[in-house]
Scaffold this motif. Structure first.
Motif, short mmCIF file in Angstrom:
data_model
loop_
_atom_site.label_atom_id
_atom_site.label_comp_id
_atom_site.label_asym_id
_atom_site.label_seq_id
_atom_site.Cartn_x
_atom_site.Cartn_y
_atom_site.Cartn_z
N PRO A 29 39.60 46.79 43.63
CA PRO A 29 38.53 47.21 44.77
C PRO A 29 37.90 46.03 45.35
N GLU A 30 37.45 45.14 44.37
CA GLU A 30 36.73 44.05 44.99
C GLU A 30 37.44 43.24 45.86
N LEU A 31 38.83 42.83 45.24
CA LEU A 31 39.47 41.94 46.29
C LEU A 31 39.92 42.64 47.54
N ALA A 32 40.26 44.15 47.20
CA ALA A 32 40.48 44.90 48.61
C ALA A 32 39.27 44.95 49.68
N ALA A 33 38.23 44.75 49.16
CA ALA A 33 36.83 44.58 49.99
C ALA A 33 36.81 43.54 50.67
N LEU B 97 32.71 55.88 47.49
CA LEU B 97 32.85 56.17 45.92
C LEU B 97 34.31 56.39 45.51
N TRP B 98 35.09 57.05 46.35
CA TRP B 98 36.40 57.26 46.03
C TRP B 98 37.25 55.94 46.09
N ARG B 99 36.95 55.28 47.30
CA ARG B 99 37.76 53.80 47.33
C ARG B 99 37.41 52.97 46.15
N ALA B 100 36.49 53.10 45.37
CA ALA B 100 36.16 52.25 44.24
C ALA B 100 36.66 52.68 43.15
N LEU B 101 37.38 53.71 42.88
CA LEU B 101 38.22 54.24 41.86
C LEU B 101 39.73 53.75 41.68
N ALA C 105 35.90 28.75 48.96
CA ALA C 105 35.64 29.11 47.36
C ALA C 105 36.65 30.43 47.19
N LEU C 106 36.62 31.36 48.02
CA LEU C 106 37.10 32.51 48.08
C LEU C 106 38.69 32.45 48.09
N PHE C 107 39.39 31.51 49.01
CA PHE C 107 40.71 31.36 48.89
C PHE C 107 41.25 30.48 47.61
N ARG C 108 40.50 29.66 47.23
CA ARG C 108 40.63 28.73 46.03
C ARG C 108 40.73 29.63 44.82
N HIS C 109 39.69 30.51 44.54
CA HIS C 109 39.69 31.42 43.34
C HIS C 109 40.74 32.41 43.29
N ARG C 110 41.08 33.10 44.55
CA ARG C 110 42.07 34.02 44.79
C ARG C 110 43.48 33.76 44.76
N SER C 111 43.76 32.72 45.38
CA SER C 111 45.17 32.22 45.74
C SER C 111 45.80 31.54 44.38
N ARG C 112 46.86 32.28 44.20
CA ARG C 112 47.75 31.17 43.23
C ARG C 112 48.66 30.44 43.65
N LEU D 45 51.93 53.40 37.24
CA LEU D 45 51.75 52.57 38.34
C LEU D 45 51.60 51.09 38.07
N PRO D 46 51.83 50.35 39.16
CA PRO D 46 51.58 48.87 38.93
C PRO D 46 50.11 48.63 38.57
N ALA D 47 49.94 47.45 37.52
CA ALA D 47 48.67 47.14 37.44
C ALA D 47 47.91 46.62 38.60
N PRO D 48 46.73 47.08 38.85
CA PRO D 48 45.99 46.28 39.96
C PRO D 48 46.16 44.47 39.85
N VAL D 49 46.08 44.06 40.72
CA VAL D 49 45.85 42.62 40.97
C VAL D 49 44.72 42.15 41.53
N ASP D 50 44.26 40.91 40.76
CA ASP D 50 43.12 40.26 41.31
C ASP D 50 43.31 38.75 42.15
N HIS D 51 44.71 38.78 42.60
CA HIS D 51 45.05 37.40 42.99
C HIS D 51 46.00 37.69 44.39
N VAL D 52 45.83 36.72 45.14
CA VAL D 52 46.84 36.78 46.24
C VAL D 52 47.61 35.45 46.40
N LEU D 53 48.61 35.43 47.31
CA LEU D 53 49.70 34.39 47.50
C LEU D 53 49.48 33.86 48.85
N VAL D 54 48.68 32.95 49.32
CA VAL D 54 48.58 32.38 50.63
C VAL D 54 49.74 31.68 51.06
#
Length: 809
Positions: free
Chosen positions: A525-529, A351-355, A568-575, A502-511
């Motif tokens: 949290p969802e991206l980290a998982a 639960l703590w990790r989801a905060l 699909a995951l990498f297409r959605h998450r990667s900028r 703190l920097p805002a959480p990001v929902d994308h990555v750079l592959v």
């Protein structure tokens, strides 16, 4: 005219009584029945000691002046006498300190006849201001020398250099020197022979010329202090730290970076424990080897790892679990066998990790402030010369929460951005609360270092969100009777302030083309998982870096992802455009994945591809698996399926398990967790000490005491019928003088062990009587035995209204 301590309290206005309760809140926990009970409590040793613990150095020095200036005949002092002893400072400052003592009723009476609460002499040093007792109390010859001031001065001036050094040391206090028969040096012999030092008895033994203890008479000490004053060097005002001035924005920025590092390190430590649980030692705690392993995994030193583990345990994120309930065998043995319990993350960790990062940090910081642990002791040795381990009972210290708050509040009271040195903080604490700070230097230093590691402080100054956290905790202490449950919600002001830093959480990555995955900020949290499954971590910080490998792709396929899911995951998450290399790796791994199927035979291995079966049989690395071909497409092994799958994957193959129907069994690795624990932050209010009273609740407490006092006095004025064994009535007490006669009867009964009839008022105001045999009479209570019921009763003396000897005794 008020004559007793209780009468003086009774004559106070409601405002003055409220001020006393606010300054000494322990007096109303629980709320006393009446003013007499309040007076008894205010003069008790525990309450007086607790009140003295909160006084500053200068106020305690003025209290010593009051003790020194008491007249031997009346035990009274006066404001004038105190001012004479403290003549080195401004009279106004002395009067303020006297008022501070009087409003707390440590001093009471008018200015010309001040009395000290009796318990003061019991809970303070017998040598006020470091001066010895008067010479006439110690020795007649020393008294005769001190009575002749001119002769005393000549004797002191004639002292040899070595003797004068001894005098100067004793004059600074304490005035007692410890000697032995073999070590009586010539300078001390000279001082004893000339009656400047007086041999004193120890443990009731008679004084000897070469006794173990010698004392410097008060008159000699005053003579030697003629340059510094009778009370020594007085400091009416606290020492101002001359620390560096930091830019508050720089402090907050540095602190925010440390917050992210503390949260990341805590998560790394707990993940390392989840992957390889650590056994609990027989004596409790974490072993040195395991601490080193975890510190290395989190890139911390051992002290920092111990602190974060202690905080995680206090926050309920880390707990203990038996080996059977952990769901996994533990290979580490202890004393020739498997450990009984292991350390594991708890369910609260998920639960703590989801905060958000700010909420996660706040949970850690509040637990750190509240925990009764002193992590700085880890690595040191205890009284029996045994090492103190992390999470072991030996690191428990009840005063640790108070020490942390004291050290941090010193920083919080300074101008924002002020960064004093640790020694300056300790010096200020030693002035503010010298009695409480004595012996706590190590705990205060531990608090400062812990605050820096967690990000409560940065660059030596307290951060803005750290200041808000302390204010929120202090506000939680305003619970007058402890009826409100401990706060479980994080302090919103501190969270909001920290969130903005703190920097805002990001929902994308750079592959990248080399299959590295850059996360330009803290991941959601969802991206980290998702990253935990499909990539391997390489570095952490403001921008973390992961790398996609064949093993990580295979792991994602094992837990249920398909090739199309990963694309699909990498297409959605990667900028950035997804490299073809990654696409080929996923397709290749998916094509091989599941080509082999394992089941239990011990276990079996089958494939529709006979060439693949032949390749497995020819691979020498798989010899320990004991594979045996029973059909062109089927192999069997004596090992269980899990071990077979592990061996094949280690050799580079990509098998999957299947059920009895031939369907692939895709499961995530079992997450092992210890039973959930409650964070100590929920007990923060309970550990903060007696609560402060304000507003309507304070007025209600005062009104309750007043009402109880009126009821008790009314009951005392009414005759109380105490019937003796002969059936004759005895008229009850009707005045304070008659109450004194009852005390005399009780004292005689204690001495003679005689039975008496005791009339008293119970907590509901009812008048009762009981035939008892008194056992003791002390500390405001009568303890007596009821022979008929064979029980021991305790009566508050202020509730006793009559005491009559039993005529048949």
């Amino acid at each position: 005219m008020a004559t007793t301590f209780a009468d003086q309290l009774r004559s106070l206005t409601d405002e003055a009584l409220s001020a006393l309760v606010q300054l000494r809140p322990d007096l109303v926990v629980p709320v006393p029945a009446d003013i007499s009970a309040l007076a008894v409590r205010a003069q008790s040793r525990g309450s007086v000691a607790r009140c003295l613990d909160g006084l500053d150095e200068f106020t305690l020095a003025i209290l010593d002046a009051a003790r020194l200036s008491r007249a031997p005949e009346t035990a009274q002092t006066s404001v004038t006498a105190i001012l004479e002893l403290a003549s080195d400072v401004e009279p106004e400052d002395v009067r303020i300190a006297i008022d501070r003592l009087r409003v707390r009723f440590l001093l009471h009476g008018n200015e010309d006849a001040l009395h000290l609460v009796g318990a003061i002499d019991e809970v303070t040093s017998p040598y006020p201001a470091g001066l010895g007792r008067p010479a006439d109390f110690l020795d007649p010859r020393a008294a005769a020398l001190c009575a002749d001031k001119a002769k005393l001065r000549r004797t002191v001036l004639a002292a040899p250099p070595g003797a004068r050094a001894v005098l100067d040391r004793l004059a600074a206090g304490p005035p007692i020197g410890a000697l032995s028969r073999e070590s009586v040096a010539e300078p001390v012999r000279w001082l004893v022979d000339n009656h400047v030092l007086v041999p004193i008895s120890e443990a009731g033994r008679a004084p000897r010329a070469d006794g173990e203890l010698v004392e410097l008479p008060r008159e000699v000490g005053l003579l030697l202090r003629r340059d510094t004053g009778p009370l020594g060097a007085l400091r009416p005002f606290p020492p101002i730290p001359a620390g560096a001035a930091r830019d508050p924005k720089s402090v907050d920025s540095a602190g925010a970076g440390q917050v992210m590092e503390a949260v990341r390190s805590t998560e790394t430590l707990l993940e390392a424990l989840a992957a390889e649980p650590a056994p609990i030692l027989k004596a409790g705690g974490l072993g040195v080897r395991d601490l080193k392993r975890l510190a290395k995994a989190a890139a911390l030193d051992e002290a920092g790892a111990a602190l974060l583990l202690e905080v995680a345990h206090a926050a309920g994120l880390l707990g203990e679990s038996d080996v059977a309930g952990s769901g996994r065998s533990v290979t580490v043995s202890r004393a020739g066998g498997a450990p009984d319990e292991i350390f594991l993350p708890t369910g609260a960790y998920d639960l703590w990790r989801a905060l958000s990062s700010a909420h996660r940090w706040t949970a850690l910081a509040r637990a750190w402030l509240a925990m009764t642990r002193q992590p700085g002791l880890v690595g040191q040795r205890d009284d029996r010369d045994r090492p103190i381990n992390a999470l072991a009972p030996d690191a428990e210290r009840a005063g640790a929460p108070q020490a942390r708050r004291e050290a941090l509040l010193v920083l919080a009271d300074l101008k924002p951005g002020t960064a004093p040195q640790p020694d300056e903080v300790l010096g200020l604490l030693a002035w503010q609360t010298p009695r409480r700070s004595r012996g706590r230097e190590a705990a205060h230093r531990d608090a400062l270092s812990g605050g820096a590691l967690l990000g409560v402080t940065a660059l030596g100054a307290v951060t803005s969100y750290g200041r808000l956290l302390l204010e929120d905790v202090d506000d939680g202490d305003l619970d007058p009777l402890g009826v409100r449950p401990g706060a479980t919600e994080p302090p919103s002001d501190a969270v909001r302030t920290l969130d903005a830093l703190l920097p805002a959480p990001v929902d994308h990555v750079l592959v990248q083309a080399d299959l590295s995955v850059v996360v330009p900020g803290p991941p959601e949290p969802e991206l980290a998982a998702e990253l935990d499954v499909v990539a391997e971590p390489e570095s952490a910080g403001g921008a973390s870096v992961f790398r996609v490998t064949a093993a990580s792709v295979r792991r994602a396929l094992d837990v249920g992802y398909t090739a199309s899911d990963l694309h699909a995951l990498f297409r959605h998450r990667s900028r950035t455009p997804v490299p073809q290399t990654l696409t080929y790796m996923i397709d290749d791994a998916a094509r091989k994945h599941g080509g082999l199927r394992a089941g239990s035979a011990g276990s079996y291995l089958r494939s529709d591809d006979e060439a693949l079966i032949a390749e497995v049989m020819a691979d020498r690395r798989l010899g320990p698996l004991g594979l045996r071909q029973i059909a062109p497409t089927v192999l069997v092994s004596p090992l269980q399926v899990a071990r077979l799958l592990g061996g094949l994957r280690d050799a580079g193959f990509a098998p999957v398990a299947e059920d009895a129907g031939g369907a692939a069994v895709l499961t995530r690795p079992r997450v092992r967790r210890a039973p959930s624990r409650t964070s100590v932050a929920s007990r923060l209010t309970e550990q903060a000490g007696p609560p402060l009273l304000t507003g309507p609740r304070l007025a209600g407490v005062v009104e309750q005491i007043r009402r109880g006092d009126i009821a008790t006095r009314a009951a005392r004025r009414a005759p109380v019928s105490v019937r003796a064994a002969n059936g004759q009535g005895v008229q009850g007490l009707t005045s304070v003088q008659q109450h004194g006669q009852a005390m005399a009867v009780l004292q005689q009964a204690v001495r003679e062990k005689a039975r008496v009839w005791v009339g008293y008022v119970d907590s509901h105001g009812a008048t009762l009587s009981r035939l008892v045999r008194p056992v003791s009479l002390s500390a405001g209570y009568l303890r007596a035995e009821d022979e008929r019921t064979e029980t021991l009763h305790t009566f508050a003396l202020h509730r006793i209204t009559a005491a009559v000897p039993d005529e048949e005794a």
